[in-house]
Design an enzyme around this catalytic site. Structure first.
Site, PDB file in Angstrom:
ATOM      1  CB  SER A  37      77.153 -17.224  13.878  1.00  0.00           C
ATOM      2  OG  SER A  37      76.873 -16.923  12.530  1.00  0.00           O
ATOM      3  CG  ASP A  70      77.218 -20.323  12.094  1.00  0.00           C
ATOM      4  OD1 ASP A  70      76.963 -20.486  13.299  1.00  0.00           O
ATOM      5  OD2 ASP A  70      76.938 -19.287  11.472  1.00  0.00           O
TER       6      ASP A  70
END
Length: 384
Positions: free
Chosen positions: A62, A176
């Site tokens: 991320s 993510d």
């Protein structure tokens, strides 16, 4: 091309420099997920560079993938200059809402600027080995990007479910990487490094995370029994106006007056008593307070899940040095707070290194001696 995750056997090796010995200077860097709290990664990198450490491998999830990719490409200083110039209004202008899409924002404006900074960089050509981690929803497994365009890998890795829209890469629906691996130590365990340093962005608040479930009753209890406990857990996560709404519904604040100064933190609450009649609460539960949006719930859910996953993963593969950023340091979309969060990352990293390598702390250079990561890297390779 995304490489599917394959279980990796733990590699047992002694920490490079504990028990009073000075640290070796080669660092494998692990950068975790956590939205805007990821600006703390920049501060951590600055401290490592100022103290003469050489980053020899990077893995990121991320926001950790975004910062790590820029560092590996030698572009982190340019990115830092940009984000530290952004006001809250600038950030709002960069957020492109996604109507009828599987996410609140597309993040294409932000990624366009990141892509411009990266200037076509390819993972396989980077001077520092780099791995970005994403999650394949179809295969229900993590994927490691070890080749291909850096910006594509970053875009896949930052797609927070419910917040940033997912992407398709080579037939994989990716979100993510923090869904399955918030702190990806595994990609760097084979690196030729003296020690591994991991930056976690989901640290506990003021109480320890328990992995044991809490047994409760669904029967409604009076606010006097639960209001204080709830507000202690919610403080730092929700805005003060949300907490004030809950307080006004179920209790009252102490010493409230028009002449008093505005409080800097959440209101101090006295649970409702006989002198402060309780309002009816319906069938035994209440809807979420006003002000709690989709992105708040999605981010809080991911943080909660990530905290537990991180605990189990790091128990199997603990890094040598851990920098822990509290989960309430910033909300997931607080991207206008770059300077504050970078400074927090600097403070926490300096403290973690001083504790791990006390002899190195005595010779650590003052933070203001060198202005940028690029200058430090150049100084390390300069002759004589």
């Amino acid at each position: 091309m995304a490489k599917p995750y394959r279980p990796t056997r733990a590699v047992t090796r002694p920490p490079a420099a504990h028990n009073g010995r000075m640290a070796g200077k080669r660092v494998a860097l692990v950068l975790g997920s956590g939205g805007a709290r990821g600006y703390a990664h920049i501060g951590a990198i600055q401290v490592l560079a100022e103290r003469g450490y050489e980053v020899v491998a990077i893995a990121g999830t991320s926001m950790g993938a975004l910062v790590g990719g820029l560092l590996a490409a030698g572009k982190l200083d340019e990115y830092t200059d940009w984000v530290t110039s952004l006001s809250q209004r600038d950030v709002f202008r960069l957020l492109d809402p996604a109507i009828l899409a599987p996410g609140a924002i597309r993040a294409e404006r932000v990624l366009a600027r990141v892509s411009e900074i990266l200037d076509g960089a390819m993972i396989e050509d980077l001077p520092i080995p780099f791995t970005a981690v994403a999650t394949d929803l179809g295969a229900r497994r993590e994927v490691w990007f070890s080749s291909g365009p850096v910006d594509v890998a970053i875009r896949a890795s930052i797609a927070i479910p419910g917040v940033i829209t997912p992407v398709m890469v080579n037939g994989r629906l990716l979100v993510d990487g923090g869904v399955l691996n918030p702190v990806p130590v595994e990609p760097v365990i084979g690196a030729d490094a003296d020690f591994t340093l991991a930056v976690l962005l989901g640290g506990a608040r003021d109480h320890a995370l328990s992995v044991a479930p809490t047994k409760v009753s669904s029967a409604q209890r009076p606010p006097a029994e639960w209001l204080d406990r709830f507000l202690k857990g919610a403080a730092g996560v929700w805005e003060n106006d949300v907490l004030a709404w809950i307080t006004s519904r179920f209790g009252h604040t102490e010493d409230a007056s028009e002449d008093s100064a505005a409080p800097s933190g959440p209101p101090k609450v006295v649970p409702a008593t006989a002198s402060t009649p309780e309002q009816p609460v319906g069938p035994g539960y209440e809807p979420a307070p006003p002000g709690i949006g989709l992105t708040d719930v999605a981010a809080m859910a991911l943080d909660t899940m990530g905290s537990l996953i991180t605990r189990y993963r790091l128990a199997a593969l603990p890094p040598d040095v851990t920098v822990t950023v509290p989960v309430d340091a910033a909300k997931v979309l607080d991207f206008h707070r770059a300077e504050e969060l970078i400074e927090l990352g600097r403070e926490l990293t300096a403290s973690a290194l001083d504790e791990a390598f006390p002899e190195d702390a005595e010779t650590a250079a003052p933070a203001a001696q060198i202005e940028s990561v690029a200058e430090i890297a150049a100084a390390q390779v300069a002759p004589g």
